[in-house]
Design a protein around this motif. Structure first.
Motif, PDB file in Angstrom:
ATOM      1  N   UNK A   1       0.870  -1.171   0.000  1.00 17.77           N
ATOM      2  CA  UNK A   1       0.000   0.000   0.000  1.00 17.77           C
ATOM      3  C   UNK A   1       0.914   1.229   0.000  1.00 17.77           C
ATOM      4  N   UNK A   2       0.741   2.051  -1.004  1.00 16.09           N
ATOM      5  CA  UNK A   2       1.641   3.180  -1.227  1.00 16.09           C
ATOM      6  C   UNK A   2       1.004   4.495  -0.808  1.00 16.09           C
ATOM      7  N   UNK A   3       1.859   5.473  -0.572  1.00  9.95           N
ATOM      8  CA  UNK A   3       1.340   6.824  -0.352  1.00  9.95           C
ATOM      9  C   UNK A   3       0.756   7.325  -1.674  1.00  9.95           C
ATOM     10  N   UNK A   4      -0.248   8.182  -1.613  1.00  9.31           N
ATOM     11  CA  UNK A   4      -0.907   8.654  -2.831  1.00  9.31           C
ATOM     12  C   UNK A   4       0.075   9.208  -3.862  1.00  9.31           C
ATOM     13  N   UNK A   5      -0.123   8.800  -5.103  1.00  8.72           N
ATOM     14  CA  UNK A   5       0.686   9.293  -6.209  1.00  8.72           C
ATOM     15  C   UNK A   5       2.077   8.689  -6.316  1.00  8.72           C
ATOM     16  N   UNK A   6       2.386   7.652  -5.548  1.00 10.27           N
ATOM     17  CA  UNK A   6       3.756   7.109  -5.522  1.00 10.27           C
ATOM     18  C   UNK A   6       3.913   5.805  -6.308  1.00 10.27           C
ATOM     19  N   UNK A   7       2.879   5.401  -7.062  1.00  7.77           N
ATOM     20  CA  UNK A   7       2.963   4.147  -7.806  1.00  7.77           C
ATOM     21  C   UNK A   7       4.100   4.160  -8.818  1.00  7.77           C
ATOM     22  N   UNK A   8       4.238   5.216  -9.588  1.00  8.22           N
ATOM     23  CA  UNK A   8       5.304   5.258 -10.597  1.00  8.22           C
ATOM     24  C   UNK A   8       6.687   5.187  -9.955  1.00  8.22           C
ATOM     25  N   UNK A   9       6.828   5.779  -8.778  1.00 11.66           N
ATOM     26  CA  UNK A   9       8.123   5.746  -8.083  1.00 11.66           C
ATOM     27  C   UNK A   9       8.484   4.327  -7.667  1.00 11.66           C
ATOM     28  N   UNK A  10       7.524   3.564  -7.164  1.00 11.90           N
ATOM     29  CA  UNK A  10       7.865   2.202  -6.748  1.00 11.90           C
ATOM     30  C   UNK A  10       8.090   1.309  -7.966  1.00 11.90           C
TER      31      UNK A  10
ATOM     32  N   UNK B   1      -6.842   1.383 -10.138  1.00 16.59           N
ATOM     33  CA  UNK B   1      -6.161   2.659  -9.975  1.00 16.59           C
ATOM     34  C   UNK B   1      -5.731   3.003  -8.557  1.00 16.59           C
ATOM     35  N   UNK B   2      -5.863   2.071  -7.616  1.00 19.31           N
ATOM     36  CA  UNK B   2      -5.399   2.330  -6.250  1.00 19.31           C
ATOM     37  C   UNK B   2      -3.877   2.380  -6.247  1.00 19.31           C
ATOM     38  N   UNK B   3      -3.325   3.094  -5.303  1.00 15.31           N
ATOM     39  CA  UNK B   3      -1.870   3.160  -5.133  1.00 15.31           C
ATOM     40  C   UNK B   3      -1.421   1.903  -4.391  1.00 15.31           C
ATOM     41  N   UNK B   4      -1.510   0.776  -5.090  1.00 12.96           N
ATOM     42  CA  UNK B   4      -1.202  -0.535  -4.517  1.00 12.96           C
ATOM     43  C   UNK B   4      -0.541  -1.387  -5.580  1.00 12.96           C
ATOM     44  N   UNK B   5       0.482  -2.145  -5.180  1.00 13.26           N
ATOM     45  CA  UNK B   5       1.061  -3.139  -6.073  1.00 13.26           C
ATOM     46  C   UNK B   5       0.966  -4.500  -5.401  1.00 13.26           C
ATOM     47  N   UNK B   6       1.010  -5.528  -6.227  1.00 12.66           N
ATOM     48  CA  UNK B   6       0.903  -6.906  -5.757  1.00 12.66           C
ATOM     49  C   UNK B   6       1.991  -7.705  -6.464  1.00 12.66           C
ATOM     50  N   UNK B   7       2.689  -8.550  -5.718  1.00 10.12           N
ATOM     51  CA  UNK B   7       3.607  -9.443  -6.407  1.00 10.12           C
ATOM     52  C   UNK B   7       3.684 -10.783  -5.698  1.00 10.12           C
ATOM     53  N   UNK B   8       4.055 -11.786  -6.493  1.00 12.68           N
ATOM     54  CA  UNK B   8       4.088 -13.156  -6.002  1.00 12.68           C
ATOM     55  C   UNK B   8       5.516 -13.673  -6.107  1.00 12.68           C
TER      56      UNK B   8
ATOM     57  N   UNK C   1      18.622  -0.096   2.431  1.00 12.87           N
ATOM     58  CA  UNK C   1      18.441   1.289   2.896  1.00 12.87           C
ATOM     59  C   UNK C   1      18.931   2.280   1.840  1.00 12.87           C
ATOM     60  N   UNK C   2      20.001   1.929   1.133  1.00 15.52           N
ATOM     61  CA  UNK C   2      20.491   2.789   0.044  1.00 15.52           C
ATOM     62  C   UNK C   2      19.423   2.939  -1.037  1.00 15.52           C
ATOM     63  N   UNK C   3      18.821   1.829  -1.419  1.00 18.09           N
ATOM     64  CA  UNK C   3      17.774   1.857  -2.442  1.00 18.09           C
ATOM     65  C   UNK C   3      16.607   2.716  -1.973  1.00 18.09           C
ATOM     66  N   UNK C   4      16.182   2.515  -0.738  1.00 19.44           N
ATOM     67  CA  UNK C   4      15.070   3.297  -0.182  1.00 19.44           C
ATOM     68  C   UNK C   4      15.389   4.791  -0.212  1.00 19.44           C
ATOM     69  N   UNK C   5      16.581   5.152   0.191  1.00 18.64           N
ATOM     70  CA  UNK C   5      16.963   6.572   0.213  1.00 18.64           C
ATOM     71  C   UNK C   5      16.950   7.182  -1.187  1.00 18.64           C
TER      72      UNK C   5
ATOM     73  N   UNK D   1       7.532   6.206  -0.115  1.00 19.43           N
ATOM     74  CA  UNK D   1       6.704   5.474  -1.072  1.00 19.43           C
ATOM     75  C   UNK D   1       5.767   4.496  -0.371  1.00 19.43           C
ATOM     76  N   UNK D   2       6.327   3.651   0.473  1.00 17.67           N
ATOM     77  CA  UNK D   2       5.581   2.536   1.057  1.00 17.67           C
ATOM     78  C   UNK D   2       4.929   2.933   2.375  1.00 17.67           C
ATOM     79  N   UNK D   3       3.594   2.879   2.399  1.00 16.58           N
ATOM     80  CA  UNK D   3       2.850   3.187   3.621  1.00 16.58           C
ATOM     81  C   UNK D   3       2.769   1.953   4.520  1.00 16.58           C
ATOM     82  N   UNK D   4       2.428   0.794   3.931  1.00 20.91           N
ATOM     83  CA  UNK D   4       2.333  -0.457   4.681  1.00 20.91           C
ATOM     84  C   UNK D   4       2.340  -1.615   3.697  1.00 20.91           C
TER      85      UNK D   4
END
Length: 105
Positions: A9-18, A46-53, A76-80, A88-91
């Motif tokens: 679950x992403x913060x609003x508008x952050x799908x392209x960033x992830x 269109x939710x700011x959500x991605x799913x992967x298996x 942590x480097x990648x996240x920064x 980007x990632x809310x939960x």
């Protein structure tokens, strides 16, 4: 063989960033630690959500792979790098799945 469904679950508008983060760095990073991503989705509504298996040989292999990934300073480097314009990632949610024998691909 087990599978894991991960829902981010992403913060609003952050799908392209992830998506950029996964495309440029995360798939290789996860592979390095034994996390085999076999499918990847964005939300069709269109939710700011991605799913992967992910696929693993066992629950122990899954746990060891994620522990190695979380303990790698590169994470942590990648996240920064990719959170520079905002977090980007809310939960996230994680579900371990086992395919039923009666279901054939």
């Amino acid at each position: 063989m087990i599978h894991e469904l991960r829902i981010y679950h992403l913060y609003p508008g952050r799908t392209q960033a992830i998506l950029k983060r996964f495309d440029e760095r995360m798939f290789a990073f996860l592979k390095k630690h034994g996390v085999k991503v076999i499918d990847f989705y964005t939300d069709g509504d269109g939710k700011d959500t991605i799913y992967y298996i992910c696929e693993f040989d066992s629950i122990e292999a899954k746990d060891a792979a994620w522990q190695a990934a979380y303990n790698d300073p590169e994470l942590m480097e990648i996240k920064e790098i990719y959170d520079v314009d905002g977090e980007i990632l809310k939960s996230f949610e994680s579900y371990t799945l086992t395919r039923n024998d009666f279901f054939k691909r």
